[in-house]
Design an enzyme around this catalytic site. Structure first.
Site, PDB file in Angstrom:
ATOM      1  N   PRO A 182      64.617 118.530   7.026  1.00  0.00           N
ATOM      2  CG  PRO A 182      62.396 119.158   7.378  1.00  0.00           C
ATOM      3  CD  PRO A 182      63.241 118.084   6.779  1.00  0.00           C
ATOM      4  CD  GLN A 240      59.780 122.560   9.249  1.00  0.00           C
ATOM      5  OE1 GLN A 240      60.564 123.496   9.327  1.00  0.00           O
ATOM      6  NE2 GLN A 240      58.891 122.294  10.181  1.00  0.00           N
ATOM      7  CE1 TYR A 260      58.212 122.210  13.670  1.00  0.00           C
ATOM      8  CE2 TYR A 260      59.831 123.804  12.940  1.00  0.00           C
ATOM      9  CZ  TYR A 260      59.527 122.571  13.446  1.00  0.00           C
ATOM     10  OH  TYR A 260      60.513 121.685  13.731  1.00  0.00           O
ATOM     11  CG  HIS A 274      60.326 116.304  15.275  1.00  0.00           C
ATOM     12  ND1 HIS A 274      59.449 117.172  14.681  1.00  0.00           N
ATOM     13  CD2 HIS A 274      61.444 117.034  15.515  1.00  0.00           C
ATOM     14  CE1 HIS A 274      59.998 118.375  14.585  1.00  0.00           C
ATOM     15  NE2 HIS A 274      61.227 118.312  15.074  1.00  0.00           N
ATOM     16  NE  ARG A 280      65.360 117.517  17.739  1.00  0.00           N
ATOM     17  CZ  ARG A 280      66.494 117.893  18.292  1.00  0.00           C
ATOM     18  NH1 ARG A 280      67.405 116.973  18.589  1.00  0.00           N
ATOM     19  NH2 ARG A 280      66.753 119.158  18.553  1.00  0.00           N
ATOM     20  NE  ARG A 316      71.511 108.189  14.299  1.00  0.00           N
ATOM     21  CZ  ARG A 316      70.385 108.899  14.114  1.00  0.00           C
ATOM     22  NH1 ARG A 316      69.858 108.998  12.907  1.00  0.00           N
ATOM     23  NH2 ARG A 316      69.791 109.510  15.120  1.00  0.00           N
ATOM     24  NE  ARG A 320      69.046 113.585  17.123  1.00  0.00           N
ATOM     25  CZ  ARG A 320      67.856 112.998  17.319  1.00  0.00           C
ATOM     26  NH1 ARG A 320      67.482 111.985  16.574  1.00  0.00           N
ATOM     27  NH2 ARG A 320      67.054 113.430  18.272  1.00  0.00           N
TER      28      ARG A 320
HETATM   29  C1  HOC Z   1      58.544 127.121  15.849  1.00  0.00           C
HETATM   30  C2  HOC Z   1      58.857 125.854  16.517  1.00  0.00           C
HETATM   31  O1  HOC Z   1      62.457 120.869  14.907  1.00  0.00           O
HETATM   32  C3  HOC Z   1      63.828 120.549  16.777  1.00  0.00           C
HETATM   33  C4  HOC Z   1      63.034 121.523  15.975  1.00  0.00           C
HETATM   34  C5  HOC Z   1      62.017 122.166  16.861  1.00  0.00           C
HETATM   35  C6  HOC Z   1      61.807 123.573  16.448  1.00  0.00           C
HETATM   36  C7  HOC Z   1      60.503 124.106  16.925  1.00  0.00           C
HETATM   37  C8  HOC Z   1      60.283 125.482  16.427  1.00  0.00           C
HETATM   38  O2  HOC Z   1      64.697 121.001  17.499  1.00  0.00           O
HETATM   39  O3  HOC Z   1      63.555 119.356  16.708  1.00  0.00           O
END
Ligand code: HOC
Length: 382
Positions: free
Chosen positions: A79, A129, A131, A268, A271, A303, A323
């Site tokens: 996602p 996905q 949040y 993540h 990130r 990658r 990515r």
């Molecule tokens: C509601 C929160 O997964 C990224 C996204 C972060 C988005 C956060 C949204 O840019 O890694």
């Protein structure tokens, strides 16, 4: 159409040229000083796979059983928020690819196309996905909407109590959805092809979610989510529940005990926390903890096809990429996406051949460094 993509690094290089700096740095950037992202890549690069010879590997099988479906490729689509920043219609390109190859397509809460359309276009292969968002009722509204749309799998992301600080995107004034001020104006003017094709259709929006709590000081409810919140969600969602963003074996064990159908080991893409351990090392530790049969998925730092194979060797039952797919679409649209996708599949197949293996399951069963099998030696060396 040939797009000159022979590796995800090719795609990244081409994307860097075509995207405005703000967009490239949003996609490419990681938390803090990006030291964690560098270590995560190095940990994957440092895994060595020893070839085995004379094993008749003329027929190789890349299909993998995933819940009740047979995925044609051993990797799927992570996602990702605001995919359409990479190129107009990117979400739909990913959904079409998922439908064609029967692989899961992670549809982000902050996708730029609505979840109903993506489920349809993906031929039912989309996973929503989630949040925790806004007040608790906002979360449940999304869950209800996903259920009404016909989603069978929810991917709950648990590593965003707050959105990580990624200095590269912050320097460009990136926000979701972004605003166009004088700084962005110069950036867009210097990338006219992207600007004409993307902005002419209006700024990519968030189609499932109004984004009010993306900003850093209004995240109370997401940050307040705890084990009780998880149990409530588990009780409310009748379908498959994958929990994404787990790095600690104790958290994995607790989620398994509380009824998560699978865990996606992930940082993540680094990130969120610059100090996070390399997710590939966490994968091996979590596999040891949860045992050989519990479903474990993996993303972060993949990658190449060799990387996919390495993740299976470290204990994954399925692998996701993010990515590189955005780079490929930024570089060459749908043709670029297909070209990189095919490169990845070829690399997986060739790597299996080198290792004397004919399918992914054999790799998973044999290659764990701790199980003493001699077929493949996968070891992390520093
Ligand atoms: C509601 C929160 O997964 C990224 C996204 C972060 C988005 C956060 C949204 O840019 O890694």
């Amino acid at each position: 159409r040939q797009t000159g993509i022979h590796s995800s690094e090719d795609a990244r290089r081409l994307a860097r040229r075509s995207l405005p700096w703000m967009v490239f740095d949003y996609i490419d950037g990681s938390a803090g000083e990006e030291h964690g992202a560098m270590l995560a890549r190095r940990a994957i690069q440092d895994i060595r796979l020893t070839p085995r010879v004379l094993r008749n590997v003329s027929r190789r099988e890349l299909r993998v059983q995933l819940f009740d479906k047979l995925a044609v490729r051993p990797f799927g689509i992570s996602p990702m928020g605001m995919c359409n920043l990479s190129t107009p219609g990117a979400d739909l390109m990913l959904a079409r690819l998922a439908a064609r190859d029967r692989v899961p397509h992670g549809v982000s809460t902050v996708a730029s196309t609505d979840m109903e359309t993506l489920l349809k276009v993906s031929g039912g292969m989309a996973w929503f996905q989630l949040y925790f968002s806004g007040d608790g009722s906002g979360t449940m509204k999304l869950v209800e909407r996903a259920r009404a749309a016909g989603y069978g799998t929810l991917v709950l992301t648990v590593d965003v109590p707050e959105v990580g600080r990624r200095p590269r995107e912050l320097r460009h004034g990136f926000k979701m959805p972004f605003r166009i001020g004088p700084r962005q104006f110069v950036d867009f003017a210097l990338h006219p092809r992207w600007s004409l094709s993307t902005l002419i259709r209006g700024r990519p929006q968030m189609a499932n979610f109004d984004g009010r709590d993306y900003v850093f000081d209004r995240t109370e409810s997401r940050a307040a989510a705890d084990w009780t919140t998880f149990e409530r969600l588990r009780a409310a969602w009748p379908g498959k529940l994958v929990v994404k963003g787990v790095l600690h074996p104790d958290d994995a064990l607790r989620l398994k005990a509380l009824g998560a159908d699978a865990i996606q080991v992930s940082s993540h893409g680094c990130r969120q926390l610059d100090a996070a351990p390399p997710a590939i090392e966490a994968l091996a530790a979590i596999r040891q903890a949860v045992g050989p049969t519990y479903p474990l998925f993996y993303d972060s730092g993949i990658r190449s096809g060799e990387d996919v194979v390495k993740a299976y060797a470290m204990g994954a039952d399925f692998v996701f990429l993010g990515r590189p797919l955005l780079y490929a679409m930024a570089a060459g649209g749908e043709a670029g996406l297909h070209q990189l996708w095919d490169v990845l599949a070829q690399e997986v197949s060739l790597t299996l051949a080198q290792l004397g293996l004919t399918d992914m399951a054999a790799l998973r069963e044999r290659a764990l460094p701790h199980n003493g099998d001699q077929a493949v030696q996968a070891a992390i060396s520093r």
